[in-house]
Motif scaffolding. Structure first.
Motif, mmCIF file in Angstrom:
data_model
loop_
_atom_site.group_PDB
_atom_site.id
_atom_site.type_symbol
_atom_site.label_atom_id
_atom_site.label_comp_id
_atom_site.label_asym_id
_atom_site.label_seq_id
_atom_site.Cartn_x
_atom_site.Cartn_y
_atom_site.Cartn_z
ATOM 1 N N GLU A 234 0.862 -1.168 0.000
ATOM 2 C CA GLU A 234 0.000 0.000 0.000
ATOM 3 C C GLU A 234 0.903 1.224 0.000
ATOM 4 O OE1 GLU A 234 -3.966 1.061 2.238
ATOM 5 O OE2 GLU A 234 -2.247 1.366 3.581
ATOM 6 N N VAL A 235 0.552 2.178 -0.843
ATOM 7 C CA VAL A 235 1.268 3.449 -0.911
ATOM 8 C C VAL A 235 0.256 4.506 -0.492
ATOM 9 C CG1 VAL A 235 2.555 5.021 -2.393
ATOM 10 C CG2 VAL A 235 2.662 2.554 -2.815
ATOM 11 N N GLU A 236 0.658 5.396 0.412
ATOM 12 C CA GLU A 236 -0.282 6.356 0.990
ATOM 13 C C GLU A 236 0.337 7.742 1.043
ATOM 14 O OE1 GLU A 236 -2.768 5.245 4.545
ATOM 15 O OE2 GLU A 236 -1.454 6.738 5.473
ATOM 16 N N ALA A 237 -0.500 8.752 0.843
ATOM 17 C CA ALA A 237 -0.065 10.139 0.993
ATOM 18 C C ALA A 237 -1.225 10.952 1.553
ATOM 19 C CB ALA A 237 0.383 10.716 -0.341
ATOM 20 N N THR A 238 -0.903 11.892 2.434
ATOM 21 C CA THR A 238 -1.899 12.772 3.035
ATOM 22 C C THR A 238 -1.528 14.212 2.729
ATOM 23 O OG1 THR A 238 -2.249 11.183 4.816
ATOM 24 C CG2 THR A 238 -3.019 13.410 5.216
ATOM 25 N N ALA A 239 -2.531 15.016 2.410
ATOM 26 C CA ALA A 239 -2.298 16.438 2.121
ATOM 27 C C ALA A 239 -3.560 17.231 2.447
ATOM 28 C CB ALA A 239 -1.916 16.613 0.653
ATOM 29 N N ASN A 240 -3.444 18.552 2.413
ATOM 30 C CA ASN A 240 -4.577 19.421 2.723
ATOM 31 C C ASN A 240 -5.644 19.407 1.640
ATOM 32 O OD1 ASN A 240 -3.522 20.244 5.178
ATOM 33 N ND2 ASN A 240 -2.371 21.926 4.252
ATOM 34 N N THR A 241 -5.242 19.126 0.404
ATOM 35 C CA THR A 241 -6.212 19.076 -0.697
ATOM 36 C C THR A 241 -6.166 17.699 -1.353
ATOM 37 O OG1 THR A 241 -4.666 19.834 -2.403
ATOM 38 C CG2 THR A 241 -5.872 21.553 -1.166
ATOM 39 N N ALA A 242 -7.280 17.354 -1.982
ATOM 40 C CA ALA A 242 -7.337 16.073 -2.687
ATOM 41 C C ALA A 242 -6.331 16.045 -3.834
ATOM 42 C CB ALA A 242 -8.751 15.811 -3.198
ATOM 43 N N VAL A 243 -6.201 17.171 -4.540
ATOM 44 C CA VAL A 243 -5.266 17.253 -5.665
ATOM 45 C C VAL A 243 -3.839 16.965 -5.200
ATOM 46 C CG1 VAL A 243 -4.214 18.822 -7.358
ATOM 47 C CG2 VAL A 243 -6.690 18.816 -7.036
ATOM 48 N N ALA A 244 -3.448 17.557 -4.093
ATOM 49 C CA ALA A 244 -2.091 17.357 -3.579
ATOM 50 C C ALA A 244 -1.884 15.918 -3.098
ATOM 51 C CB ALA A 244 -1.810 18.343 -2.450
ATOM 52 N N ALA A 245 -2.889 15.342 -2.430
ATOM 53 C CA ALA A 245 -2.771 13.962 -1.951
ATOM 54 C C ALA A 245 -2.645 12.992 -3.116
ATOM 55 C CB ALA A 245 -3.970 13.605 -1.073
ATOM 56 N N ILE A 246 -3.473 13.198 -4.140
ATOM 57 C CA ILE A 246 -3.421 12.319 -5.326
ATOM 58 C C ILE A 246 -2.079 12.442 -6.027
ATOM 59 C CG2 ILE A 246 -4.393 11.943 -7.623
ATOM 60 C CD1 ILE A 246 -7.154 12.720 -6.354
ATOM 61 N N SER A 247 -1.615 13.652 -6.211
ATOM 62 C CA SER A 247 -0.334 13.870 -6.881
ATOM 63 C C SER A 247 0.801 13.199 -6.109
ATOM 64 C CB SER A 247 -0.072 15.369 -7.014
ATOM 65 O OG SER A 247 1.196 15.599 -7.587
ATOM 66 N N ALA A 248 0.806 13.363 -4.794
ATOM 67 C CA ALA A 248 1.866 12.786 -3.972
ATOM 68 C C ALA A 248 1.841 11.263 -4.005
ATOM 69 C CB ALA A 248 1.746 13.290 -2.533
ATOM 70 N N VAL A 249 0.650 10.657 -3.916
ATOM 71 C CA VAL A 249 0.581 9.194 -3.897
ATOM 72 C C VAL A 249 0.943 8.619 -5.263
ATOM 73 C CG1 VAL A 249 -1.862 8.741 -4.475
ATOM 74 C CG2 VAL A 249 -0.666 7.264 -2.864
ATOM 75 N N THR B 183 -6.498 11.704 2.384
ATOM 76 C CA THR B 183 -5.539 10.609 2.296
ATOM 77 C C THR B 183 -5.814 9.852 1.008
ATOM 78 O OG1 THR B 183 -5.435 10.399 4.695
ATOM 79 C CG2 THR B 183 -4.683 8.512 3.406
ATOM 80 N N ALA B 184 -4.788 9.728 0.187
ATOM 81 C CA ALA B 184 -4.900 8.986 -1.073
ATOM 82 C C ALA B 184 -4.055 7.722 -0.960
ATOM 83 C CB ALA B 184 -4.417 9.846 -2.234
ATOM 84 N N THR B 185 -4.591 6.620 -1.464
ATOM 85 C CA THR B 185 -3.861 5.347 -1.423
ATOM 86 C C THR B 185 -3.877 4.677 -2.789
ATOM 87 O OG1 THR B 185 -5.828 4.166 -0.671
ATOM 88 C CG2 THR B 185 -4.300 4.899 1.031
ATOM 89 N N ILE B 186 -2.840 3.940 -3.045
ATOM 90 C CA ILE B 186 -2.704 3.115 -4.250
ATOM 91 C C ILE B 186 -2.116 1.785 -3.810
ATOM 92 C CG2 ILE B 186 -1.452 2.793 -6.429
ATOM 93 C CD1 ILE B 186 -1.572 5.788 -6.880
#
Length: 123
Positions: free
Chosen positions: A36-51, A90-93
């Motif tokens: 699982e790869v996870e990223a958290t950010a203040n915006t959905a766009v930033a979380a998706i980009s980071a993950v 939080t975005a996960t892949i």
């Protein structure tokens, strides 16, 4: 099935031969591991980009551990949720990998975490 001949110890002057078949276990030729790869950010766009960036790093790192880059690595779609505090996203892949050489599993896990994997979902 593999044929075999088993000789049983002689009883007196005679001996006994047993002929039959046995199922021999196949050697393990690969190990599937799901990261699982996870990223958290203040915006959905930033979380998706980071993950997506982290998942791409994990995918690239896993290429040296598989036989076929197109078939042995599977990257899921992004899943986005509001984080636990409700203050961000939080975005996960999920990255599924068929590690070709089971003896390299530890090395593959270390490489995946170095590039951004956050958890092992299944081995």
């Amino acid at each position: 099935k593999v044929g075999f001949v088993a000789l049983v110890a002689a009883i007196g002057a005679s001996s006994l031969t047993v002929v039959g078949t046995a199922d021999l276990p196949k050697p393990i030729d690969f190990v599937e591991v799901d990261f699982e790869v996870e990223a958290t950010a203040n915006t959905a766009v930033a979380a998706i980009s980071a993950v997506q960036k982290k998942a791409a790093g994990v995918e690239k790192a896993m290429q040296k551990f598989v036989e076929n880059k197109e078939e042995d690595i599977d990257v899921s779609q992004v899943d986005v949720d509001v984080d636990e505090e409700g203050k961000g996203f939080t975005a996960t892949i999920e990255v599924e990998v068929d590690v070709a050489d089971p003896s390299k599993l530890g090395e593959a896990i270390d490489a995946a975490f170095k590039k951004g994997a956050s958890d092992i979902l299944e081995i």
